[in-house]
Design a protein around this motif. Structure first.
Motif, PDB file in Angstrom:
ATOM      1  N   ASP A   1       0.865  -1.177   0.000  1.00  0.00           N
ATOM      2  CA  ASP A   1       0.000   0.000   0.000  1.00  0.00           C
ATOM      3  C   ASP A   1       0.909   1.237   0.000  1.00  0.00           C
ATOM      4  O   ASP A   1       1.818   1.339   0.826  1.00  0.00           O
ATOM      5  CB  ASP A   1      -0.863  -0.032   1.276  1.00  0.00           C
ATOM      6  N   GLU A   2       0.695   2.156  -0.910  1.00  0.00           N
ATOM      7  CA  GLU A   2       1.577   3.344  -0.969  1.00  0.00           C
ATOM      8  C   GLU A   2       0.840   4.647  -0.658  1.00  0.00           C
ATOM      9  O   GLU A   2       1.315   5.729  -0.959  1.00  0.00           O
ATOM     10  CB  GLU A   2       2.263   3.416  -2.343  1.00  0.00           C
ATOM     11  N   ARG A   3      -0.321   4.539  -0.022  1.00  0.00           N
ATOM     12  CA  ARG A   3      -1.046   5.770   0.342  1.00  0.00           C
ATOM     13  C   ARG A   3      -0.299   6.524   1.432  1.00  0.00           C
ATOM     14  O   ARG A   3       0.321   5.922   2.303  1.00  0.00           O
ATOM     15  CB  ARG A   3      -2.457   5.433   0.844  1.00  0.00           C
ATOM     16  N   GLU A   4      -0.406   7.847   1.376  1.00  0.00           N
ATOM     17  CA  GLU A   4       0.271   8.683   2.367  1.00  0.00           C
ATOM     18  C   GLU A   4      -0.577   8.873   3.631  1.00  0.00           C
ATOM     19  O   GLU A   4      -0.077   9.271   4.662  1.00  0.00           O
ATOM     20  CB  GLU A   4       0.594  10.071   1.761  1.00  0.00           C
ATOM     21  N   THR A   5      -1.909   8.629   3.519  1.00  0.00           N
ATOM     22  CA  THR A   5      -2.787   8.866   4.666  1.00  0.00           C
ATOM     23  C   THR A   5      -2.674   7.731   5.676  1.00  0.00           C
ATOM     24  O   THR A   5      -2.395   6.590   5.305  1.00  0.00           O
ATOM     25  CB  THR A   5      -4.262   8.974   4.218  1.00  0.00           C
TER      26      THR A   5
ATOM     27  N   SER B   1       1.618   0.578   4.105  1.00  0.00           N
ATOM     28  CA  SER B   1       2.425   1.697   3.594  1.00  0.00           C
ATOM     29  C   SER B   1       3.468   2.120   4.634  1.00  0.00           C
ATOM     30  O   SER B   1       3.304   1.857   5.835  1.00  0.00           O
ATOM     31  CB  SER B   1       1.525   2.900   3.274  1.00  0.00           C
TER      32      SER B   1
ATOM     33  N   HIS C   1       2.013   4.427   7.305  1.00  0.00           N
ATOM     34  CA  HIS C   1       1.164   3.645   8.208  1.00  0.00           C
ATOM     35  C   HIS C   1       2.041   2.851   9.190  1.00  0.00           C
ATOM     36  O   HIS C   1       1.753   2.814  10.394  1.00  0.00           O
ATOM     37  CB  HIS C   1       0.277   2.684   7.396  1.00  0.00           C
TER      38      HIS C   1
END
Length: 314
Positions: A164-168, A204, A207
């Motif tokens: 997962d590469e989301r920043e949130t 991520s 995370h």
């Protein structure tokens, strides 16, 4: 490659670089009696990877010859290895290093961990593509044939390029993951390695930072120490690399007086990514600069070009 903190590499694009002019310099350095190594160092040490790689085609266009073969026959030793590494694209170099780590006598587990735990999904996918083209085998099959157990599972997970590469960051999920890791390790007789695998390989980076913070709050120990208590050998090294918040600490922990192969790989692959961070961590860990240690541990043209990649003393 550019983080929020701006560019953290030491090698940048050289303004107005022209591959046709650059290969003239290289040709001149190789022609005649003896080789002008300094000219090669000055040129390659001041060009970014995407300015170096086009020189291969430009050289063929200008001289009808292979630049890699010509340099290979003119140079020798670790200096030659370093120059060869600098003329590959990052994914070609990674695929080459992974293949060497697998096919040598014994496996270079540290190399497999270092590359697979630190590349982005897009980079991993490109490495997989090149590996199959170059070595006529899927990277996953090569890893599978050469490793075993939980360590094999960890590497295969990392080689999927599916993190997962989301920043949130969802703090409630981070808390759940921290509890799951605690339940799978410290709070259990024996260790549930597959739970560590699932969280460390799929989540991520932002995370995971939140998870480690929650973990520390919950059990008063950082994740790295828990992994070291719960696991051993290559699996421990691999999990630690996935769990390290500053990956460059892991690179530095090798020290400069190590195998030249590792040194070349780190200097070439990190010079346009986070060499400044690696240098900072190095000073913090060893009380002296990476530049100083490279100066003391290496010599000749090899040393000169490594120092160009290092970019300065701290």
């Amino acid at each position: 490659m550019l983080s929020q903190r701006g560019f953290r590499g030491t090698i940048k694009d050289y303004p107005g670089a022209d591959p046709l002019k650059d290969v003239e310099v290289l040709r001149k350095a190789m022609k005649g009696f003896g080789t002008d190594e300094q000219a090669i160092i000055d040129l390659l040490g001041s060009r970014s990877n995407k300015q170096r790689v086009p020189m291969l085609r430009a050289y063929k266009t200008s001289y009808g010859k292979d630049l890699v073969k010509d340099l290979h026959s003119e140079l020798s030793g670790d200096f030659r290895k370093l120059v060869m590494a600098m003329l590959k694209t990052p994914a070609e170099f990674d695929a080459y290093e992974l293949n060497s780590a697998i096919k040598g006598a014994g496996t270079d587990e540290a190399c497999l961990i270092e590359i697979l735990s630190s590349r982005s999904n897009a980079e991993i996918k490109e490495i997989n593509r090149i590996y199959k083209t170059e070595y006529k085998k899927k990277l996953e099959d090569a890893i599978s044939g050469d490793t075993s157990g939980h360590f094999r599972r960890l590497l295969i997970s990392l080689s999927q390029g599916n993190r997962d590469e989301r920043e949130t960051v969802d703090i409630s999920l981070a808390k759940q993951d921290a509890q799951a890791l605690y339940a799978a390790g410290e709070n259990k007789l024996g260790t549930d390695e597959s739970k560590f695998n699932a969280i460390l390989c799929a989540r991520s980076k932002p995370h995971l930072r939140a998870v480690f913070l929650e973990y520390q709050k919950m059990c008063g120990r950082d994740i790295e120490k828990s992994i070291i208590r719960e696991m051993s050998g290559d699996l421990e090294s691999g999990m630690v690399a996935c769990g390290i918040q500053f990956r460059c600490v892991y690179f530095c922990s090798k020290g400069a007086g190590t195998k030249d192969r590792t040194l070349i790989r780190i200097m070439v692959s990190r010079s346009e990514v986070d060499m400044l961070d690696i240098r900072q961590e190095y000073v913090k860990n060893y009380g002296k600069s990476l530049y100083t240690d490279i100066s003391g541990d290496t010599s000749g043209d090899y040393k000169k070009l490594l120092l160009k990649l290092c970019g300065g003393s701290d």
